[in-house]
Design an enzyme around this catalytic site. Structure first.
Site, PDB file in Angstrom:
ATOM      1  N   GLY A 138       0.806  -1.213   0.000  1.00 20.00           N
ATOM      2  CA  GLY A 138       0.000   0.000   0.000  1.00 20.00           C
ATOM      3  C   GLY A 138       0.845   1.271   0.000  1.00 20.00           C
ATOM      4  O   GLY A 138       2.070   1.242   0.162  1.00 20.00           O
ATOM      5  N   HIS A 139       0.156   2.403  -0.110  1.00 18.54           N
ATOM      6  CA  HIS A 139       0.802   3.726  -0.157  1.00 18.54           C
ATOM      7  C   HIS A 139       1.592   3.989   1.125  1.00 18.54           C
ATOM      8  O   HIS A 139       1.153   3.630   2.217  1.00 18.54           O
ATOM      9  CB  HIS A 139      -0.256   4.806  -0.335  1.00 18.54           C
ATOM     10  CG  HIS A 139      -1.179   4.942   0.838  1.00 18.54           C
ATOM     11  ND1 HIS A 139      -0.912   5.768   1.892  1.00 18.54           N
ATOM     12  CD2 HIS A 139      -2.352   4.343   1.124  1.00 18.54           C
ATOM     13  CE1 HIS A 139      -1.883   5.677   2.775  1.00 18.54           C
ATOM     14  NE2 HIS A 139      -2.779   4.816   2.342  1.00 18.54           N
ATOM     15  N   ASP A 140       2.730   4.614   0.963  1.00 21.32           N
ATOM     16  CA  ASP A 140       3.552   5.086   2.088  1.00 21.32           C
ATOM     17  C   ASP A 140       4.089   3.959   2.986  1.00 21.32           C
ATOM     18  O   ASP A 140       4.565   4.219   4.089  1.00 21.32           O
ATOM     19  CB  ASP A 140       2.771   6.098   2.952  1.00 21.32           C
ATOM     20  CG  ASP A 140       2.343   7.324   2.169  1.00 21.32           C
ATOM     21  OD1 ASP A 140       3.202   8.160   1.856  1.00 21.32           O
ATOM     22  OD2 ASP A 140       1.142   7.443   1.835  1.00 21.32           O
ATOM     23  N   ALA A 146       0.921   2.903   4.846  1.00 23.97           N
ATOM     24  CA  ALA A 146       1.713   3.593   5.861  1.00 23.97           C
ATOM     25  C   ALA A 146       2.224   2.684   6.972  1.00 23.97           C
ATOM     26  O   ALA A 146       2.508   3.134   8.082  1.00 23.97           O
ATOM     27  CB  ALA A 146       0.916   4.765   6.430  1.00 23.97           C
TER      28      ALA A 146
END
Lengths: 316, 316, 316
Positions: free
Chosen positions: B221-223, B241
């Site tokens: 996923g993102h970050d 994150a």
């Protein structure tokens, strides 16, 4: 599938080499699998176990491999040796597989302001609305309908064939795929992540409702109907012909069984296995699925087992 | 995101049509979501529940939809009706989406000895190091940075948009995607399998550390920040994150929750669900996650339940 | 891997800069990892823990980093500092990676009546039979063999490298990938869904047996052997070198451990985790896997825990 225009029963009988028992001048409007069949339609049955169910369904015409059946009033049968092959022949006649050899088929319609990035394939009779963005390496198979302001990220496949087979264990090849006569409909403002797979319906449409958002690597089976404003997190799998009502949330890696319904606003926590239909408005967890607080309580009881064991031993 | 160079607050106010409460000549250095925001940055808030948190964050400038707030010393607000739309306008201004229509964007940099196989898409401002191999049908979206001696197998998508939305259930479309202003950074000697998805950060970078190996169909996923020399087996999903420290092993189909940390050298066995942060140096299993030997012991207790039941009945 | 023709031991020693202990005129027929090695083959070992196992395996020639070992009668060793690097050098010599830069490699063979849709990549020495349909954006890597009447839907990757690494935690980069010398063999009448990943074998073939059907987003690891007429539902993952006998059914999201066997006709229900080999002819469920009716009974006992607790408390 509905035929482009109705045909006579004798024309169908000629196509599949069938003997008609009933009035040959009757008019046939379409052909469908049993759970979608309507009056005027053809259906097929090839196993005695399902003869009665099929003969007494909404179907007006039954393709069957046995003459010695009771035909209900107002219906006719088409007698053949291999009803499944006849079904394939009829659906293939009206919806032939003519694969496009272009990146974007000549028969595809692309709306104004829509961006199609490189290495994306758009099949025959696909329709895409306005201001939609299709990332690279996406595949959109024949007859898919995609709305306005949709985003489809890279590598996703829309409109793959349904995983739906005629099974007979007494032949060399057990599984024969039924032609997928349905399509995929993606409504406005839907967003779909990367490397997802959304299969087309067997005889109806797989539908993703307006404003629903889908993360990466999600599987949506044939004939699934997803409502509006749902959230579907990464690696969720939804089996065929299941319904999600509006505002449903499925967190990561949830699995959903086929032909069930998830009620409006229900939330399923990560890795949950939705084995049967669940009511809306509640939060669920676990496999088999339970209301989350009850599952949590069950986990707590489980942790108290050593203590319980000790109590019982102490009482001896 | 950091702006290419600082701008005045009045320039920003003009861009988004905001009323300034505070000194218009102050200098703005960037814009970020709340958990990444720094001094000199803009942040936005549109729900009274989060007003105080945002006003008292590191952000110097707050885009807000209510004037009747207490502005901390040394800060200014930008009053607008729709703070989220203002955020989108600013980020879009500095990082516009201008999709490349080429297989390899003119602004991409490809290092010496690197092989790019057919049907692979390389977006704008992508940088790829030396002696890296990119298999066919890979998609590498804008601003991704890829090191030396990296292998990315077929069908993988690097730098897809974050699954990160502004949610309001009182409008027709509940979810509006926040512009992804971050990117993906893949360090040297990383190997990524086929049909994986690695999303870009919302305001920072998604990072895969040096020497980490990732199997097929993995979601990052993102970050997310993954350390060095980690092993991530097939069909693992890691939500936004989250941090994996160095030398972490995740076996097949493990799911990892968002914004948590997996400690150095931790091992999670197949299908485990990492619901909260876990310490390094141990082996874990189950959903919710437990130390593996304890989970194993719990399973053994469970198997002794019929025996316990009998004991209790016998005591009656 | 078998060499195209046998070579002398001294030729191999020159190639990798090794000292021979034994007869240099002996003939070498191939090189393989330990569990596939045969008489006349080379194998390598670089950790004292495995010296004896390797020296006493079927291998006739052992690439090793220590001279002070007991060499069995009729065998020879090749002494080098880095046996793994020597293995890579030999396999790379006989099976060099020369990536095709065309959509369909000149050395690929495509049978009559087979349809290859746009943006599909077909690598070197691939062979595809008759009347097979390959959808768009598929990747078929080098040396794959695909039969007649096969369907491979969009985005699927056939023949990706095995996730198989030489691991040493005392160097900067812990994992070095072993060259994949095997391939993928897909027999007649197999159907594979969208965005699947079927890895090639490390030294043998990954095989999908005749008439087997595979849904979307399925992972099949290196050297897996799947029998005839199996059903593998969406998002199943099968780890390396595992065997599925004929007629096995794996429902959605099942995970299967490496190097185990699932017996003929076994059925594993959704999300099951097959941790060890299971007998054919039964239905299984849960993680770790259990016979389904026993797992169901266990779940019922679990639900009776509060009642049991109460009974025990009442006895006090």
């Amino acid at each position: 599938m509905r035929f482009p225009s109705p045909v006579s029963l004798s024309w169908i009988a000629d196509l599949i080499g069938a003997e008609i028992v009933g009035d040959p001048n009757l008019t046939v409007t379409g052909i469908n699998e049993l759970h979608k069949v309507e009056k005027g339609d053809l259906a097929f049955v090839d196993h005695p176990k399902y003869y009665d169910k099929c003969l007494n369904s909404e179907a007006t015409f039954i393709i069957i491999n046995n003459k010695a059946v009771t035909i209900p009033e107002g219906k006719a049968i088409l007698l053949v040796d291999a009803p499944f092959d006849a079904y394939q022949k009829i659906t293939h006649h009206f919806l032939p597989f003519t694969p496009s050899n272009k990146s974007i088929s000549d028969s595809a319609f692309i709306g104004e302001g829509t961006v199609i990035m490189p290495h994306t394939f758009i099949g025959n009779n696909v329709s895409i609305g306005k201001n939609t963005v299709i990332f690279p390496n996406v595949t959109i198979m024949d007859h898919s309908i995609i709305g306005d302001n949709v985003v489809i990220q890279a590598g996703t496949v829309i409109g793959g064939d349904a995983f739906y087979y005629n099974t007979k264990k007494n032949r060399d090849v057990w599984f024969k795929k039924m032609n997928s006569c349905g399509n995929v409909v993606i409504e406005d403002n839907v967003e779909i992540g990367s490397n997802c797979t959304i299969d087309r319906g067997v005889s109806a449409s797989t539908i993703i409702g307006k404003g629903t958002i889908i993360d990466n690597l999600v599987q949506v089976g044939h004939d699934v109907v997803i409502g509006k404003n749902c959230i579907i997190a990464s690696q969720v799998g939804i089996a065929g012909a299941t319904t999600l009502e509006d505002g449903v949330t499925l967190w990561g890696q949830v699995g959903v069984n086929k032909t069930i319904t998830i009620g409006k606003g229900a939330v399923v926590l990560g890795q949950g296995g939705v084995t049967s239909s669940i009511e809306g408005g509640k939060t669920y967890w676990g496999t088999p699925i339970m209301v989350a607080v009850e599952k949590h309580r069950e986990n707590l009881w489980l942790k108290r087992l050593p203590e319980l064991w000790k109590k019982v031993m102490d009482q001896k």
